[in-house]
Design a protein around this motif. Structure first.
Motif, PDB file in Angstrom:
ATOM      1  N   LEU A 197       4.291  -2.962  -7.835  1.00 25.58           N
ATOM      2  CA  LEU A 197       4.858  -3.682  -9.189  1.00 25.58           C
ATOM      3  C   LEU A 197       5.619  -3.743 -10.027  1.00 25.58           C
ATOM      4  O   LEU A 197       5.274  -4.547 -11.028  1.00 25.58           O
ATOM      5  CB  LEU A 197       3.958  -1.276 -10.505  1.00 25.58           C
ATOM      6  N   ASP A 198       6.555  -3.752  -9.535  1.00 23.70           N
ATOM      7  CA  ASP A 198       7.663  -4.724  -9.708  1.00 23.70           C
ATOM      8  C   ASP A 198       8.368  -5.825  -9.246  1.00 23.70           C
ATOM      9  O   ASP A 198       9.185  -4.779  -8.688  1.00 23.70           O
ATOM     10  CB  ASP A 198       8.518  -4.205 -10.855  1.00 23.70           C
ATOM     11  N   PRO A 199       8.117  -6.749  -8.426  1.00 28.89           N
ATOM     12  CA  PRO A 199       8.270  -7.312  -7.169  1.00 28.89           C
ATOM     13  C   PRO A 199      10.297  -7.615  -7.467  1.00 28.89           C
ATOM     14  O   PRO A 199      11.002  -8.124  -6.667  1.00 28.89           O
ATOM     15  CB  PRO A 199       8.166  -9.133  -7.601  1.00 28.89           C
ATOM     16  N   ASP A 200      10.593  -7.535  -8.645  1.00 25.38           N
ATOM     17  CA  ASP A 200      12.180  -7.948  -9.159  1.00 25.38           C
ATOM     18  C   ASP A 200      13.164  -6.347  -8.439  1.00 25.38           C
ATOM     19  O   ASP A 200      14.643  -6.822  -8.647  1.00 25.38           O
ATOM     20  CB  ASP A 200      12.508  -8.326 -10.575  1.00 25.38           C
ATOM     21  N   ILE A 201      11.987  -5.098  -8.315  1.00 27.39           N
ATOM     22  CA  ILE A 201      12.903  -4.376  -8.082  1.00 27.39           C
ATOM     23  C   ILE A 201      13.916  -4.885  -6.909  1.00 27.39           C
ATOM     24  O   ILE A 201      13.089  -4.626  -6.045  1.00 27.39           O
ATOM     25  CB  ILE A 201      12.272  -3.266  -7.830  1.00 27.39           C
ATOM     26  N   THR A 202      14.978  -3.834  -6.094  1.00 29.37           N
ATOM     27  CA  THR A 202      15.554  -4.034  -5.452  1.00 29.37           C
ATOM     28  C   THR A 202      16.308  -2.956  -4.924  1.00 29.37           C
ATOM     29  O   THR A 202      16.057  -2.222  -5.391  1.00 29.37           O
ATOM     30  CB  THR A 202      17.102  -5.259  -5.100  1.00 29.37           C
ATOM     31  N   PRO A 203      16.577  -2.807  -3.488  1.00 23.54           N
ATOM     32  CA  PRO A 203      17.067  -1.162  -2.958  1.00 23.54           C
ATOM     33  C   PRO A 203      17.698  -0.777  -3.752  1.00 23.54           C
ATOM     34  O   PRO A 203      17.715   0.195  -3.502  1.00 23.54           O
ATOM     35  CB  PRO A 203      17.023  -2.216  -1.380  1.00 23.54           C
ATOM     36  N   GLU A 213      12.809  10.503 -10.746  1.00 26.59           N
ATOM     37  CA  GLU A 213      13.420   9.337 -11.127  1.00 26.59           C
ATOM     38  C   GLU A 213      12.500   8.112 -10.366  1.00 26.59           C
ATOM     39  O   GLU A 213      11.374   7.647 -11.128  1.00 26.59           O
ATOM     40  CB  GLU A 213      14.611   8.399 -11.232  1.00 26.59           C
ATOM     41  N   ILE A 214      12.361   7.841  -9.063  1.00 26.58           N
ATOM     42  CA  ILE A 214      11.462   6.922  -9.022  1.00 26.58           C
ATOM     43  C   ILE A 214       9.999   6.866  -9.266  1.00 26.58           C
ATOM     44  O   ILE A 214       9.279   5.763  -9.036  1.00 26.58           O
ATOM     45  CB  ILE A 214      11.816   6.797  -7.563  1.00 26.58           C
ATOM     46  N   ARG A 215       9.999   8.319  -9.081  1.00 29.28           N
ATOM     47  CA  ARG A 215       8.136   8.338  -9.021  1.00 29.28           C
ATOM     48  C   ARG A 215       8.031   8.556 -10.431  1.00 29.28           C
ATOM     49  O   ARG A 215       6.333   7.616 -10.840  1.00 29.28           O
ATOM     50  CB  ARG A 215       8.751  10.250  -8.573  1.00 29.28           C
ATOM     51  N   SER A 220       5.144   4.825 -14.491  1.00 29.00           N
ATOM     52  CA  SER A 220       4.971   4.183 -16.027  1.00 29.00           C
ATOM     53  C   SER A 220       4.885   2.913 -15.933  1.00 29.00           C
ATOM     54  O   SER A 220       4.072   2.509 -16.346  1.00 29.00           O
ATOM     55  CB  SER A 220       6.979   4.317 -16.245  1.00 29.00           C
ATOM     56  N   LEU A 221       5.245   1.969 -14.457  1.00 27.19           N
ATOM     57  CA  LEU A 221       4.369   0.884 -13.982  1.00 27.19           C
ATOM     58  C   LEU A 221       3.544   0.720 -14.250  1.00 27.19           C
ATOM     59  O   LEU A 221       2.398   0.037 -14.651  1.00 27.19           O
ATOM     60  CB  LEU A 221       5.540   0.468 -13.259  1.00 27.19           C
ATOM     61  N   HIS A 240      12.586   7.833 -16.061  1.00 25.61           N
ATOM     62  CA  HIS A 240      11.983   6.626 -16.318  1.00 25.61           C
ATOM     63  C   HIS A 240      10.606   6.798 -17.297  1.00 25.61           C
ATOM     64  O   HIS A 240       9.521   5.711 -17.087  1.00 25.61           O
ATOM     65  CB  HIS A 240      11.750   5.518 -15.038  1.00 25.61           C
ATOM     66  N   GLY A 241      10.347   7.653 -18.169  1.00 26.11           N
ATOM     67  CA  GLY A 241       9.066   7.367 -18.433  1.00 26.11           C
ATOM     68  C   GLY A 241       7.814   8.292 -17.776  1.00 26.11           C
ATOM     69  O   GLY A 241       8.288   8.520 -16.241  1.00 26.11           O
ATOM     70  N   HIS A 242       6.772   9.248 -18.188  1.00 26.07           N
ATOM     71  CA  HIS A 242       5.761  10.230 -17.148  1.00 26.07           C
ATOM     72  C   HIS A 242       4.582   9.320 -17.240  1.00 26.07           C
ATOM     73  O   HIS A 242       3.817   8.387 -17.933  1.00 26.07           O
ATOM     74  CB  HIS A 242       5.766  11.489 -18.148  1.00 26.07           C
ATOM     75  N   GLY A 243       3.870   9.229 -15.827  1.00 25.33           N
ATOM     76  CA  GLY A 243       2.702   8.480 -16.347  1.00 25.33           C
ATOM     77  C   GLY A 243       1.787   9.731 -15.226  1.00 25.33           C
ATOM     78  O   GLY A 243       1.995  10.414 -15.939  1.00 25.33           O
ATOM     79  N   GLY A 244       0.355   8.621 -14.793  1.00 21.66           N
ATOM     80  CA  GLY A 244      -0.571  10.014 -14.081  1.00 21.66           C
ATOM     81  C   GLY A 244       0.242  10.915 -13.381  1.00 21.66           C
ATOM     82  O   GLY A 244       1.132  11.011 -13.107  1.00 21.66           O
ATOM     83  N   GLY A 245      -0.834  11.107 -12.320  1.00 18.94           N
ATOM     84  CA  GLY A 245       0.010  12.077 -10.611  1.00 18.94           C
ATOM     85  C   GLY A 245      -0.566  10.473  -9.813  1.00 18.94           C
ATOM     86  O   GLY A 245       0.807  10.252 -10.178  1.00 18.94           O
ATOM     87  N   HIS A 246       0.022  11.060  -8.940  1.00 19.28           N
ATOM     88  CA  HIS A 246       0.820  10.699  -7.794  1.00 19.28           C
ATOM     89  C   HIS A 246      -0.109   9.958  -6.429  1.00 19.28           C
ATOM     90  O   HIS A 246       0.127   9.908  -6.012  1.00 19.28           O
ATOM     91  CB  HIS A 246       1.892  11.462  -7.014  1.00 19.28           C
ATOM     92  N   GLY A 247      -1.107   9.906  -7.111  1.00 16.24           N
ATOM     93  CA  GLY A 247      -1.963   8.437  -6.089  1.00 16.24           C
ATOM     94  C   GLY A 247      -2.566   9.922  -4.946  1.00 16.24           C
ATOM     95  O   GLY A 247      -3.331  10.270  -6.424  1.00 16.24           O
ATOM     96  N   ASN A 248      -3.139   9.334  -3.979  1.00 17.26           N
ATOM     97  CA  ASN A 248      -3.390   9.786  -3.229  1.00 17.26           C
ATOM     98  C   ASN A 248      -2.452  10.620  -2.017  1.00 17.26           C
ATOM     99  O   ASN A 248      -2.854  11.238  -1.660  1.00 17.26           O
ATOM    100  CB  ASN A 248      -4.924   9.181  -2.433  1.00 17.26           C
ATOM    101  N   ARG A 249      -1.604  10.969  -2.405  1.00 16.43           N
ATOM    102  CA  ARG A 249      -1.015  11.328  -1.951  1.00 16.43           C
ATOM    103  C   ARG A 249      -1.041  13.149  -2.761  1.00 16.43           C
ATOM    104  O   ARG A 249      -1.318  13.043  -3.103  1.00 16.43           O
ATOM    105  CB  ARG A 249       0.978  11.719  -2.668  1.00 16.43           C
ATOM    106  N   ARG A 250      -0.374  13.920  -1.140  1.00 16.89           N
ATOM    107  CA  ARG A 250      -1.144  15.502  -1.565  1.00 16.89           C
ATOM    108  C   ARG A 250       0.683  16.046  -2.032  1.00 16.89           C
ATOM    109  O   ARG A 250       1.655  15.714  -0.644  1.00 16.89           O
ATOM    110  CB  ARG A 250      -1.750  16.324  -0.282  1.00 16.89           C
ATOM    111  N   ARG A 251       0.780  17.142  -2.472  1.00 15.76           N
ATOM    112  CA  ARG A 251       1.606  17.577  -2.752  1.00 15.76           C
ATOM    113  C   ARG A 251       1.351  19.051  -2.242  1.00 15.76           C
ATOM    114  O   ARG A 251       0.664  19.243  -1.339  1.00 15.76           O
ATOM    115  CB  ARG A 251       1.890  18.224  -3.624  1.00 15.76           C
TER     116      ARG A 251
END
Lengths: 257, 161
Positions: A197-203, A213-215, A220-221, A240-251
């Motif tokens: 989502l953002d190529p500028d992110i570094t480890p 926070e990462i999630r 957000s992105l 860092h803001g809230h977005g939608g769900g977690h894609g296809n991951r299962r909780r």
């Protein structure tokens, strides 16, 4: 006197019968002059047996102490446990300061991995984070085989009653790349997702962020938001803001392969 | 381990020496045979590499003397042989030398080796000292005392040098 002694001792000679009996005695004692060689063979046999035992011992030690699967646990403490083929924890490593602190207080070495996970989940700090709705990811790393599947299943069973937990399977290649980046596997996977989502992110930016926070950053992105870079200066603080769900991951124990 | 051929050669070459040393120390055939066989068994099993025949002979002499001493250390064995057994040994000797044999056999054990090695095998005191592992001066002393004792027993009819 010398001459006298010569005459005195000269008649004393070893009788032929004595020599013959001695030759026969020696032949018998030496198994016809192969006895000692047989003895040497025995020594070789003993040496071979000892070598085999030593190899078995070393091999057994190697088999026991060699992790063939790893379980990476990320919430903010990031730790990885090496699991041997018997399902026992043979190593615990922390991947950030909190992880190292947690691993130093855990007494899970040589215990079953399910016991180890329970211990980690019962740790006061972890329990507090989970109660604050933090996200935990557990990644089972190993060859795509029966043991990995079994461990993943065991991990999922441990997490059934827990909220905000994700279980993954990852290959060893992914782990190598994660370790090269100085991240644990779960966090590295999230980092890869974030980098798409953002190529500028570094480890380094994500190393000390909580999984939540990462999630949230990913969410957000995904929703077209912007990264607030100031948040990386206060690693681990805030969301860092809230977005939608977690894609296809299962909780809660459902695996994403 | 030594080969059968090498062992048979050693038996043929040194058996008389071993047999005589046994005769100097032991009082019956059974013990003699026991030591004789023990010595050559040690020879077969030994891994010593001999530099020469003399070296090999000296090794066998030393092993024989030590084996005899070990046997005689058994107190009961050394004290249960009758006088008849003792005089049985010289019966194989020339009649003229029976008195010499009795004189030699009456010497304390430690003197008999040096007497045999010096007078029969013609070893010098330094050579004997190396073989039996004693000081040269001790060997000289043993030789002098044995000459003195033999002279006392046999009288002046013999040349003792």
């Amino acid at each position: 006197m010398n001459d006298t002694f010569k005459k005195l001792f000269s008649p004393i000679q070893a009788e032929e019968a004595l020599k013959d009996r001695t030759k026969e005695f020696l032949a018998e004692k030496t198994q016809r002059y192969i006895g000692v060689r047989v003895g040497k063979r025995k020594h070789c046999l003993y040496a071979a047996v000892c070598a085999c035992l030593l190899l078995m011992l070393l091999g057994g030690r190697w088999v026991y102490f060699t992790p063939i699967t790893a379980i990476s646990i990320d919430i903010n403490p990031s730790i990885e446990m090496g699991i041997n083929r018997f399902g026992q924890v043979v190593s615990v490593d922390g991947f950030n300061e909190e992880g190292r602190e947690l691993s130093s207080t855990l007494n899970v070495k040589y215990k079953n991995y399910t016991y180890a996970i329970e211990q980690i989940l019962n740790d006061n700090n972890i329990a507090a984070l989970l109660s604050e709705n933090e996200i935990m990811t557990i990644t089972v790393i190993g060859p795509d085989g029966q043991q990995s599947a079994k461990i993943l299943s065991g991990v999922e069973a441990c997490m059934t009653e827990r909220g905000n937990a994700y279980c993954y399977f990852a290959t060893s290649e992914e782990v190598a790349a994660a370790h090269e980046s100085g991240l644990s596997c779960g966090k590295y996977r999230a980092f890869l997702e974030l980098r798409l989502l953002d190529p500028d992110i570094t480890p380094e930016m994500v190393r000390d962020m909580t999984m939540r926070e990462i999630r949230e950053l990913i969410d957000s992105l995904s929703d077209g938001g912007q990264i607030d870079t100031s948040s990386f200066d206060n690693r681990g603080n805030g969301h860092h803001g809230h977005g939608g769900g977690h894609g296809n991951r299962r909780r809660n124990g459902r695996a994403e392969q | 381990m030594r080969s059968e051929q090498e062992t048979i050669r050693a038996i043929e070459q040194y058996s008389d020496t071993v047999r005589r040393l046994c005769a100097v120390h032991l009082k019956n055939d059974a013990d003699t045979e026991d030591i004789f066989q023990t010595v050559f068994l040690k020879y077969v099993l030994s891994s010593v590499s001999f530099e020469s025949d003399e070296h090999e002979k000296a090794w066998l002499i030393r092993v024989t003397i030590n084996a005899c001493k070990d046997l005689l250390k058994n107190f009961s064995r050394s004290h249960t042989v009758s006088l008849d057994t003792i005089i049985e040994q010289p019966s194989r000797l020339p009649e003229d030398y029976r008195d010499v044999w009795e004189a030699v056999f009456s010497l304390p054990q430690k003197y008999r080796d040096v007497v045999y090695l010096h007078y029969f095998e013609d070893y010098t005191a330094p050579q004997i000292s190396r073989i039996i592992g004693k000081n040269v001066n001790t060997v000289y002393t043993l030789l002098n005392r044995s000459k003195q004792m033999l002279r006392e027993k046999l009288g002046g009819g013999y040349e003792y040098e």
